[in-house]
Design a protein around this motif. Structure first.
Motif, PDB file in Angstrom:
ATOM      1  N   LEU A 141      61.891   1.345  27.655  1.00  0.00           N
ATOM      2  CA  LEU A 141      60.679   0.527  27.720  1.00  0.00           C
ATOM      3  C   LEU A 141      60.746  -0.493  28.852  1.00  0.00           C
ATOM      4  N   ASP A 142      61.964  -0.845  29.244  1.00  0.00           N
ATOM      5  CA  ASP A 142      62.157  -1.819  30.321  1.00  0.00           C
ATOM      6  C   ASP A 142      62.393  -1.163  31.682  1.00  0.00           C
ATOM      7  N   ARG A 143      62.445   0.168  31.710  1.00  0.00           N
ATOM      8  CA  ARG A 143      62.721   0.838  32.982  1.00  0.00           C
ATOM      9  C   ARG A 143      61.533   0.673  33.928  1.00  0.00           C
ATOM     10  N   PRO A 144      61.795   0.592  35.222  1.00  0.00           N
ATOM     11  CA  PRO A 144      60.705   0.511  36.195  1.00  0.00           C
ATOM     12  C   PRO A 144      59.922   1.818  36.252  1.00  0.00           C
ATOM     13  N   GLU A 145      58.808   1.772  36.971  1.00  0.00           N
ATOM     14  CA  GLU A 145      57.889   2.904  37.010  1.00  0.00           C
ATOM     15  C   GLU A 145      58.495   4.169  37.623  1.00  0.00           C
ATOM     16  N   GLY A 146      59.628   4.058  38.302  1.00  0.00           N
ATOM     17  CA  GLY A 146      60.200   5.220  38.981  1.00  0.00           C
ATOM     18  C   GLY A 146      60.682   6.316  38.068  1.00  0.00           C
ATOM     19  N   LEU A 147      60.838   6.053  36.773  1.00  0.00           N
ATOM     20  CA  LEU A 147      61.322   7.060  35.833  1.00  0.00           C
ATOM     21  C   LEU A 147      60.182   7.542  34.949  1.00  0.00           C
ATOM     22  N   ASP A 148      59.997   8.861  34.903  1.00  0.00           N
ATOM     23  CA  ASP A 148      58.990   9.502  34.056  1.00  0.00           C
ATOM     24  C   ASP A 148      59.689   9.914  32.765  1.00  0.00           C
ATOM     25  N   TRP A 149      59.455   9.193  31.665  1.00  0.00           N
ATOM     26  CA  TRP A 149      60.194   9.441  30.432  1.00  0.00           C
ATOM     27  C   TRP A 149      59.268   9.538  29.230  1.00  0.00           C
ATOM     28  N   THR A 150      59.770  10.193  28.190  1.00  0.00           N
ATOM     29  CA  THR A 150      59.130  10.196  26.873  1.00  0.00           C
ATOM     30  C   THR A 150      60.227  10.133  25.824  1.00  0.00           C
ATOM     31  N   PHE A 151      60.083   9.238  24.868  1.00  0.00           N
ATOM     32  CA  PHE A 151      61.051   9.082  23.769  1.00  0.00           C
ATOM     33  C   PHE A 151      60.389   9.651  22.524  1.00  0.00           C
ATOM     34  N   VAL A 152      61.007  10.683  21.941  1.00  0.00           N
ATOM     35  CA  VAL A 152      60.386  11.406  20.831  1.00  0.00           C
ATOM     36  C   VAL A 152      61.196  11.214  19.551  1.00  0.00           C
ATOM     37  N   SER A 153      60.590  10.567  18.577  1.00  0.00           N
ATOM     38  CA  SER A 153      61.236  10.392  17.271  1.00  0.00           C
ATOM     39  C   SER A 153      60.812  11.520  16.341  1.00  0.00           C
ATOM     40  N   PRO A 154      61.768  12.193  15.708  1.00  0.00           N
ATOM     41  CA  PRO A 154      61.407  13.182  14.695  1.00  0.00           C
ATOM     42  C   PRO A 154      61.022  12.493  13.394  1.00  0.00           C
TER      43      PRO A 154
END
Length: 214
Positions: A141-154
């Motif tokens: 959540l604190d990473r800069p815009e350069g990283l394209d991420w998704t955190f998926v909770s089951p």
């Protein structure tokens, strides 16, 4: 065809993701400390410790999408945040998308509520693992815009102890837990993998925390 690297590709979630991605014709590399007895045809299995910088670098180089399905157990207990941090840095450097398989405890139980991991009320038997995976989310959540991420909770019921059946369906929610009409929160490994590979193929939740359940 997408080049997908799955860290923890022989674990419960990881093996299901590897199988689903390979079934759809993607180029899949599994990275783990061991090779499974039953290997998925067409998958490249790489062995090594994710704590080894060379192993991480080789695995991410050339990947279009990196999936971290690592758990804070064994050698990764106390090291998971650093490991996922380094994987995220490599993904950003190589322009790869990052999907992280998180935990149910990072979710809110209702709109406006605290994330469960922030309440200080987690069951002691789950707290250590849950808080480590929650720390991974907070870093993303604190990473800069350069990283394209998704955190998926089951869902709450997810794992080898509750494998469920492949129903070919699922629902995606934001950071508020999804429940079915009977008030259950569950997802099978196969259908969780279906959701992950759908997100790989058709990105809909960039830089977001989401959850998957029936």
């Amino acid at each position: 065809m997408t080049r997908i690297t799955v860290f923890g590709g022989t674990g419960y979630a990881g093996s299901a993701i590897v199988a689903e991605a390979a079934r759809r014709g993607h180029e899949v590399t599994s990275v783990s400390r061991s090779v499974p007895e039953q290997q998925v045809e067409g998958v490249r299995y790489e062995t090594g410790s994710v704590l080894d910088a060379d192993v991480r670098a080789r695995a991410v180089a050339g990947a279009d999408v990196v999936v971290s399905s690592l758990s804070p157990r064994g050698e990764l207990d106390g090291q998971i945040v650093e490991a996922d941090r380094e994987i995220a840095t490599l993904a950003a450097e190589h322009g790869a998308r990052l999907l992280v398989v998180g935990g149910f405890s990072s979710l809110r139980l209702e709109e406006g509520a605290e994330r469960q991991a922030d309440t200080g009320q987690l069951p002691p038997e789950f707290a250590a693992e849950a808080l480590q995976m929650h720390a991974v989310l907070l870093e993303l959540l604190d990473r800069p815009e350069g990283l394209d991420w998704t955190f998926v909770s089951p869902a709450m019921l997810f794992g080898a102890y509750a494998p469920g059946e492949a129903l070919g369906r699922y629902r995606v929610g934001d950071d508020v837990a999804v429940y079915d009409a009977e008030g259950n929160s569950a997802i099978s490994g196969a259908d969780f993998a279906l959701a992950i590979v759908d997100e790989v193929e058709t990105p809909a939740h960039r830089r977001e925390h989401v959850n998957v359940a029936y």
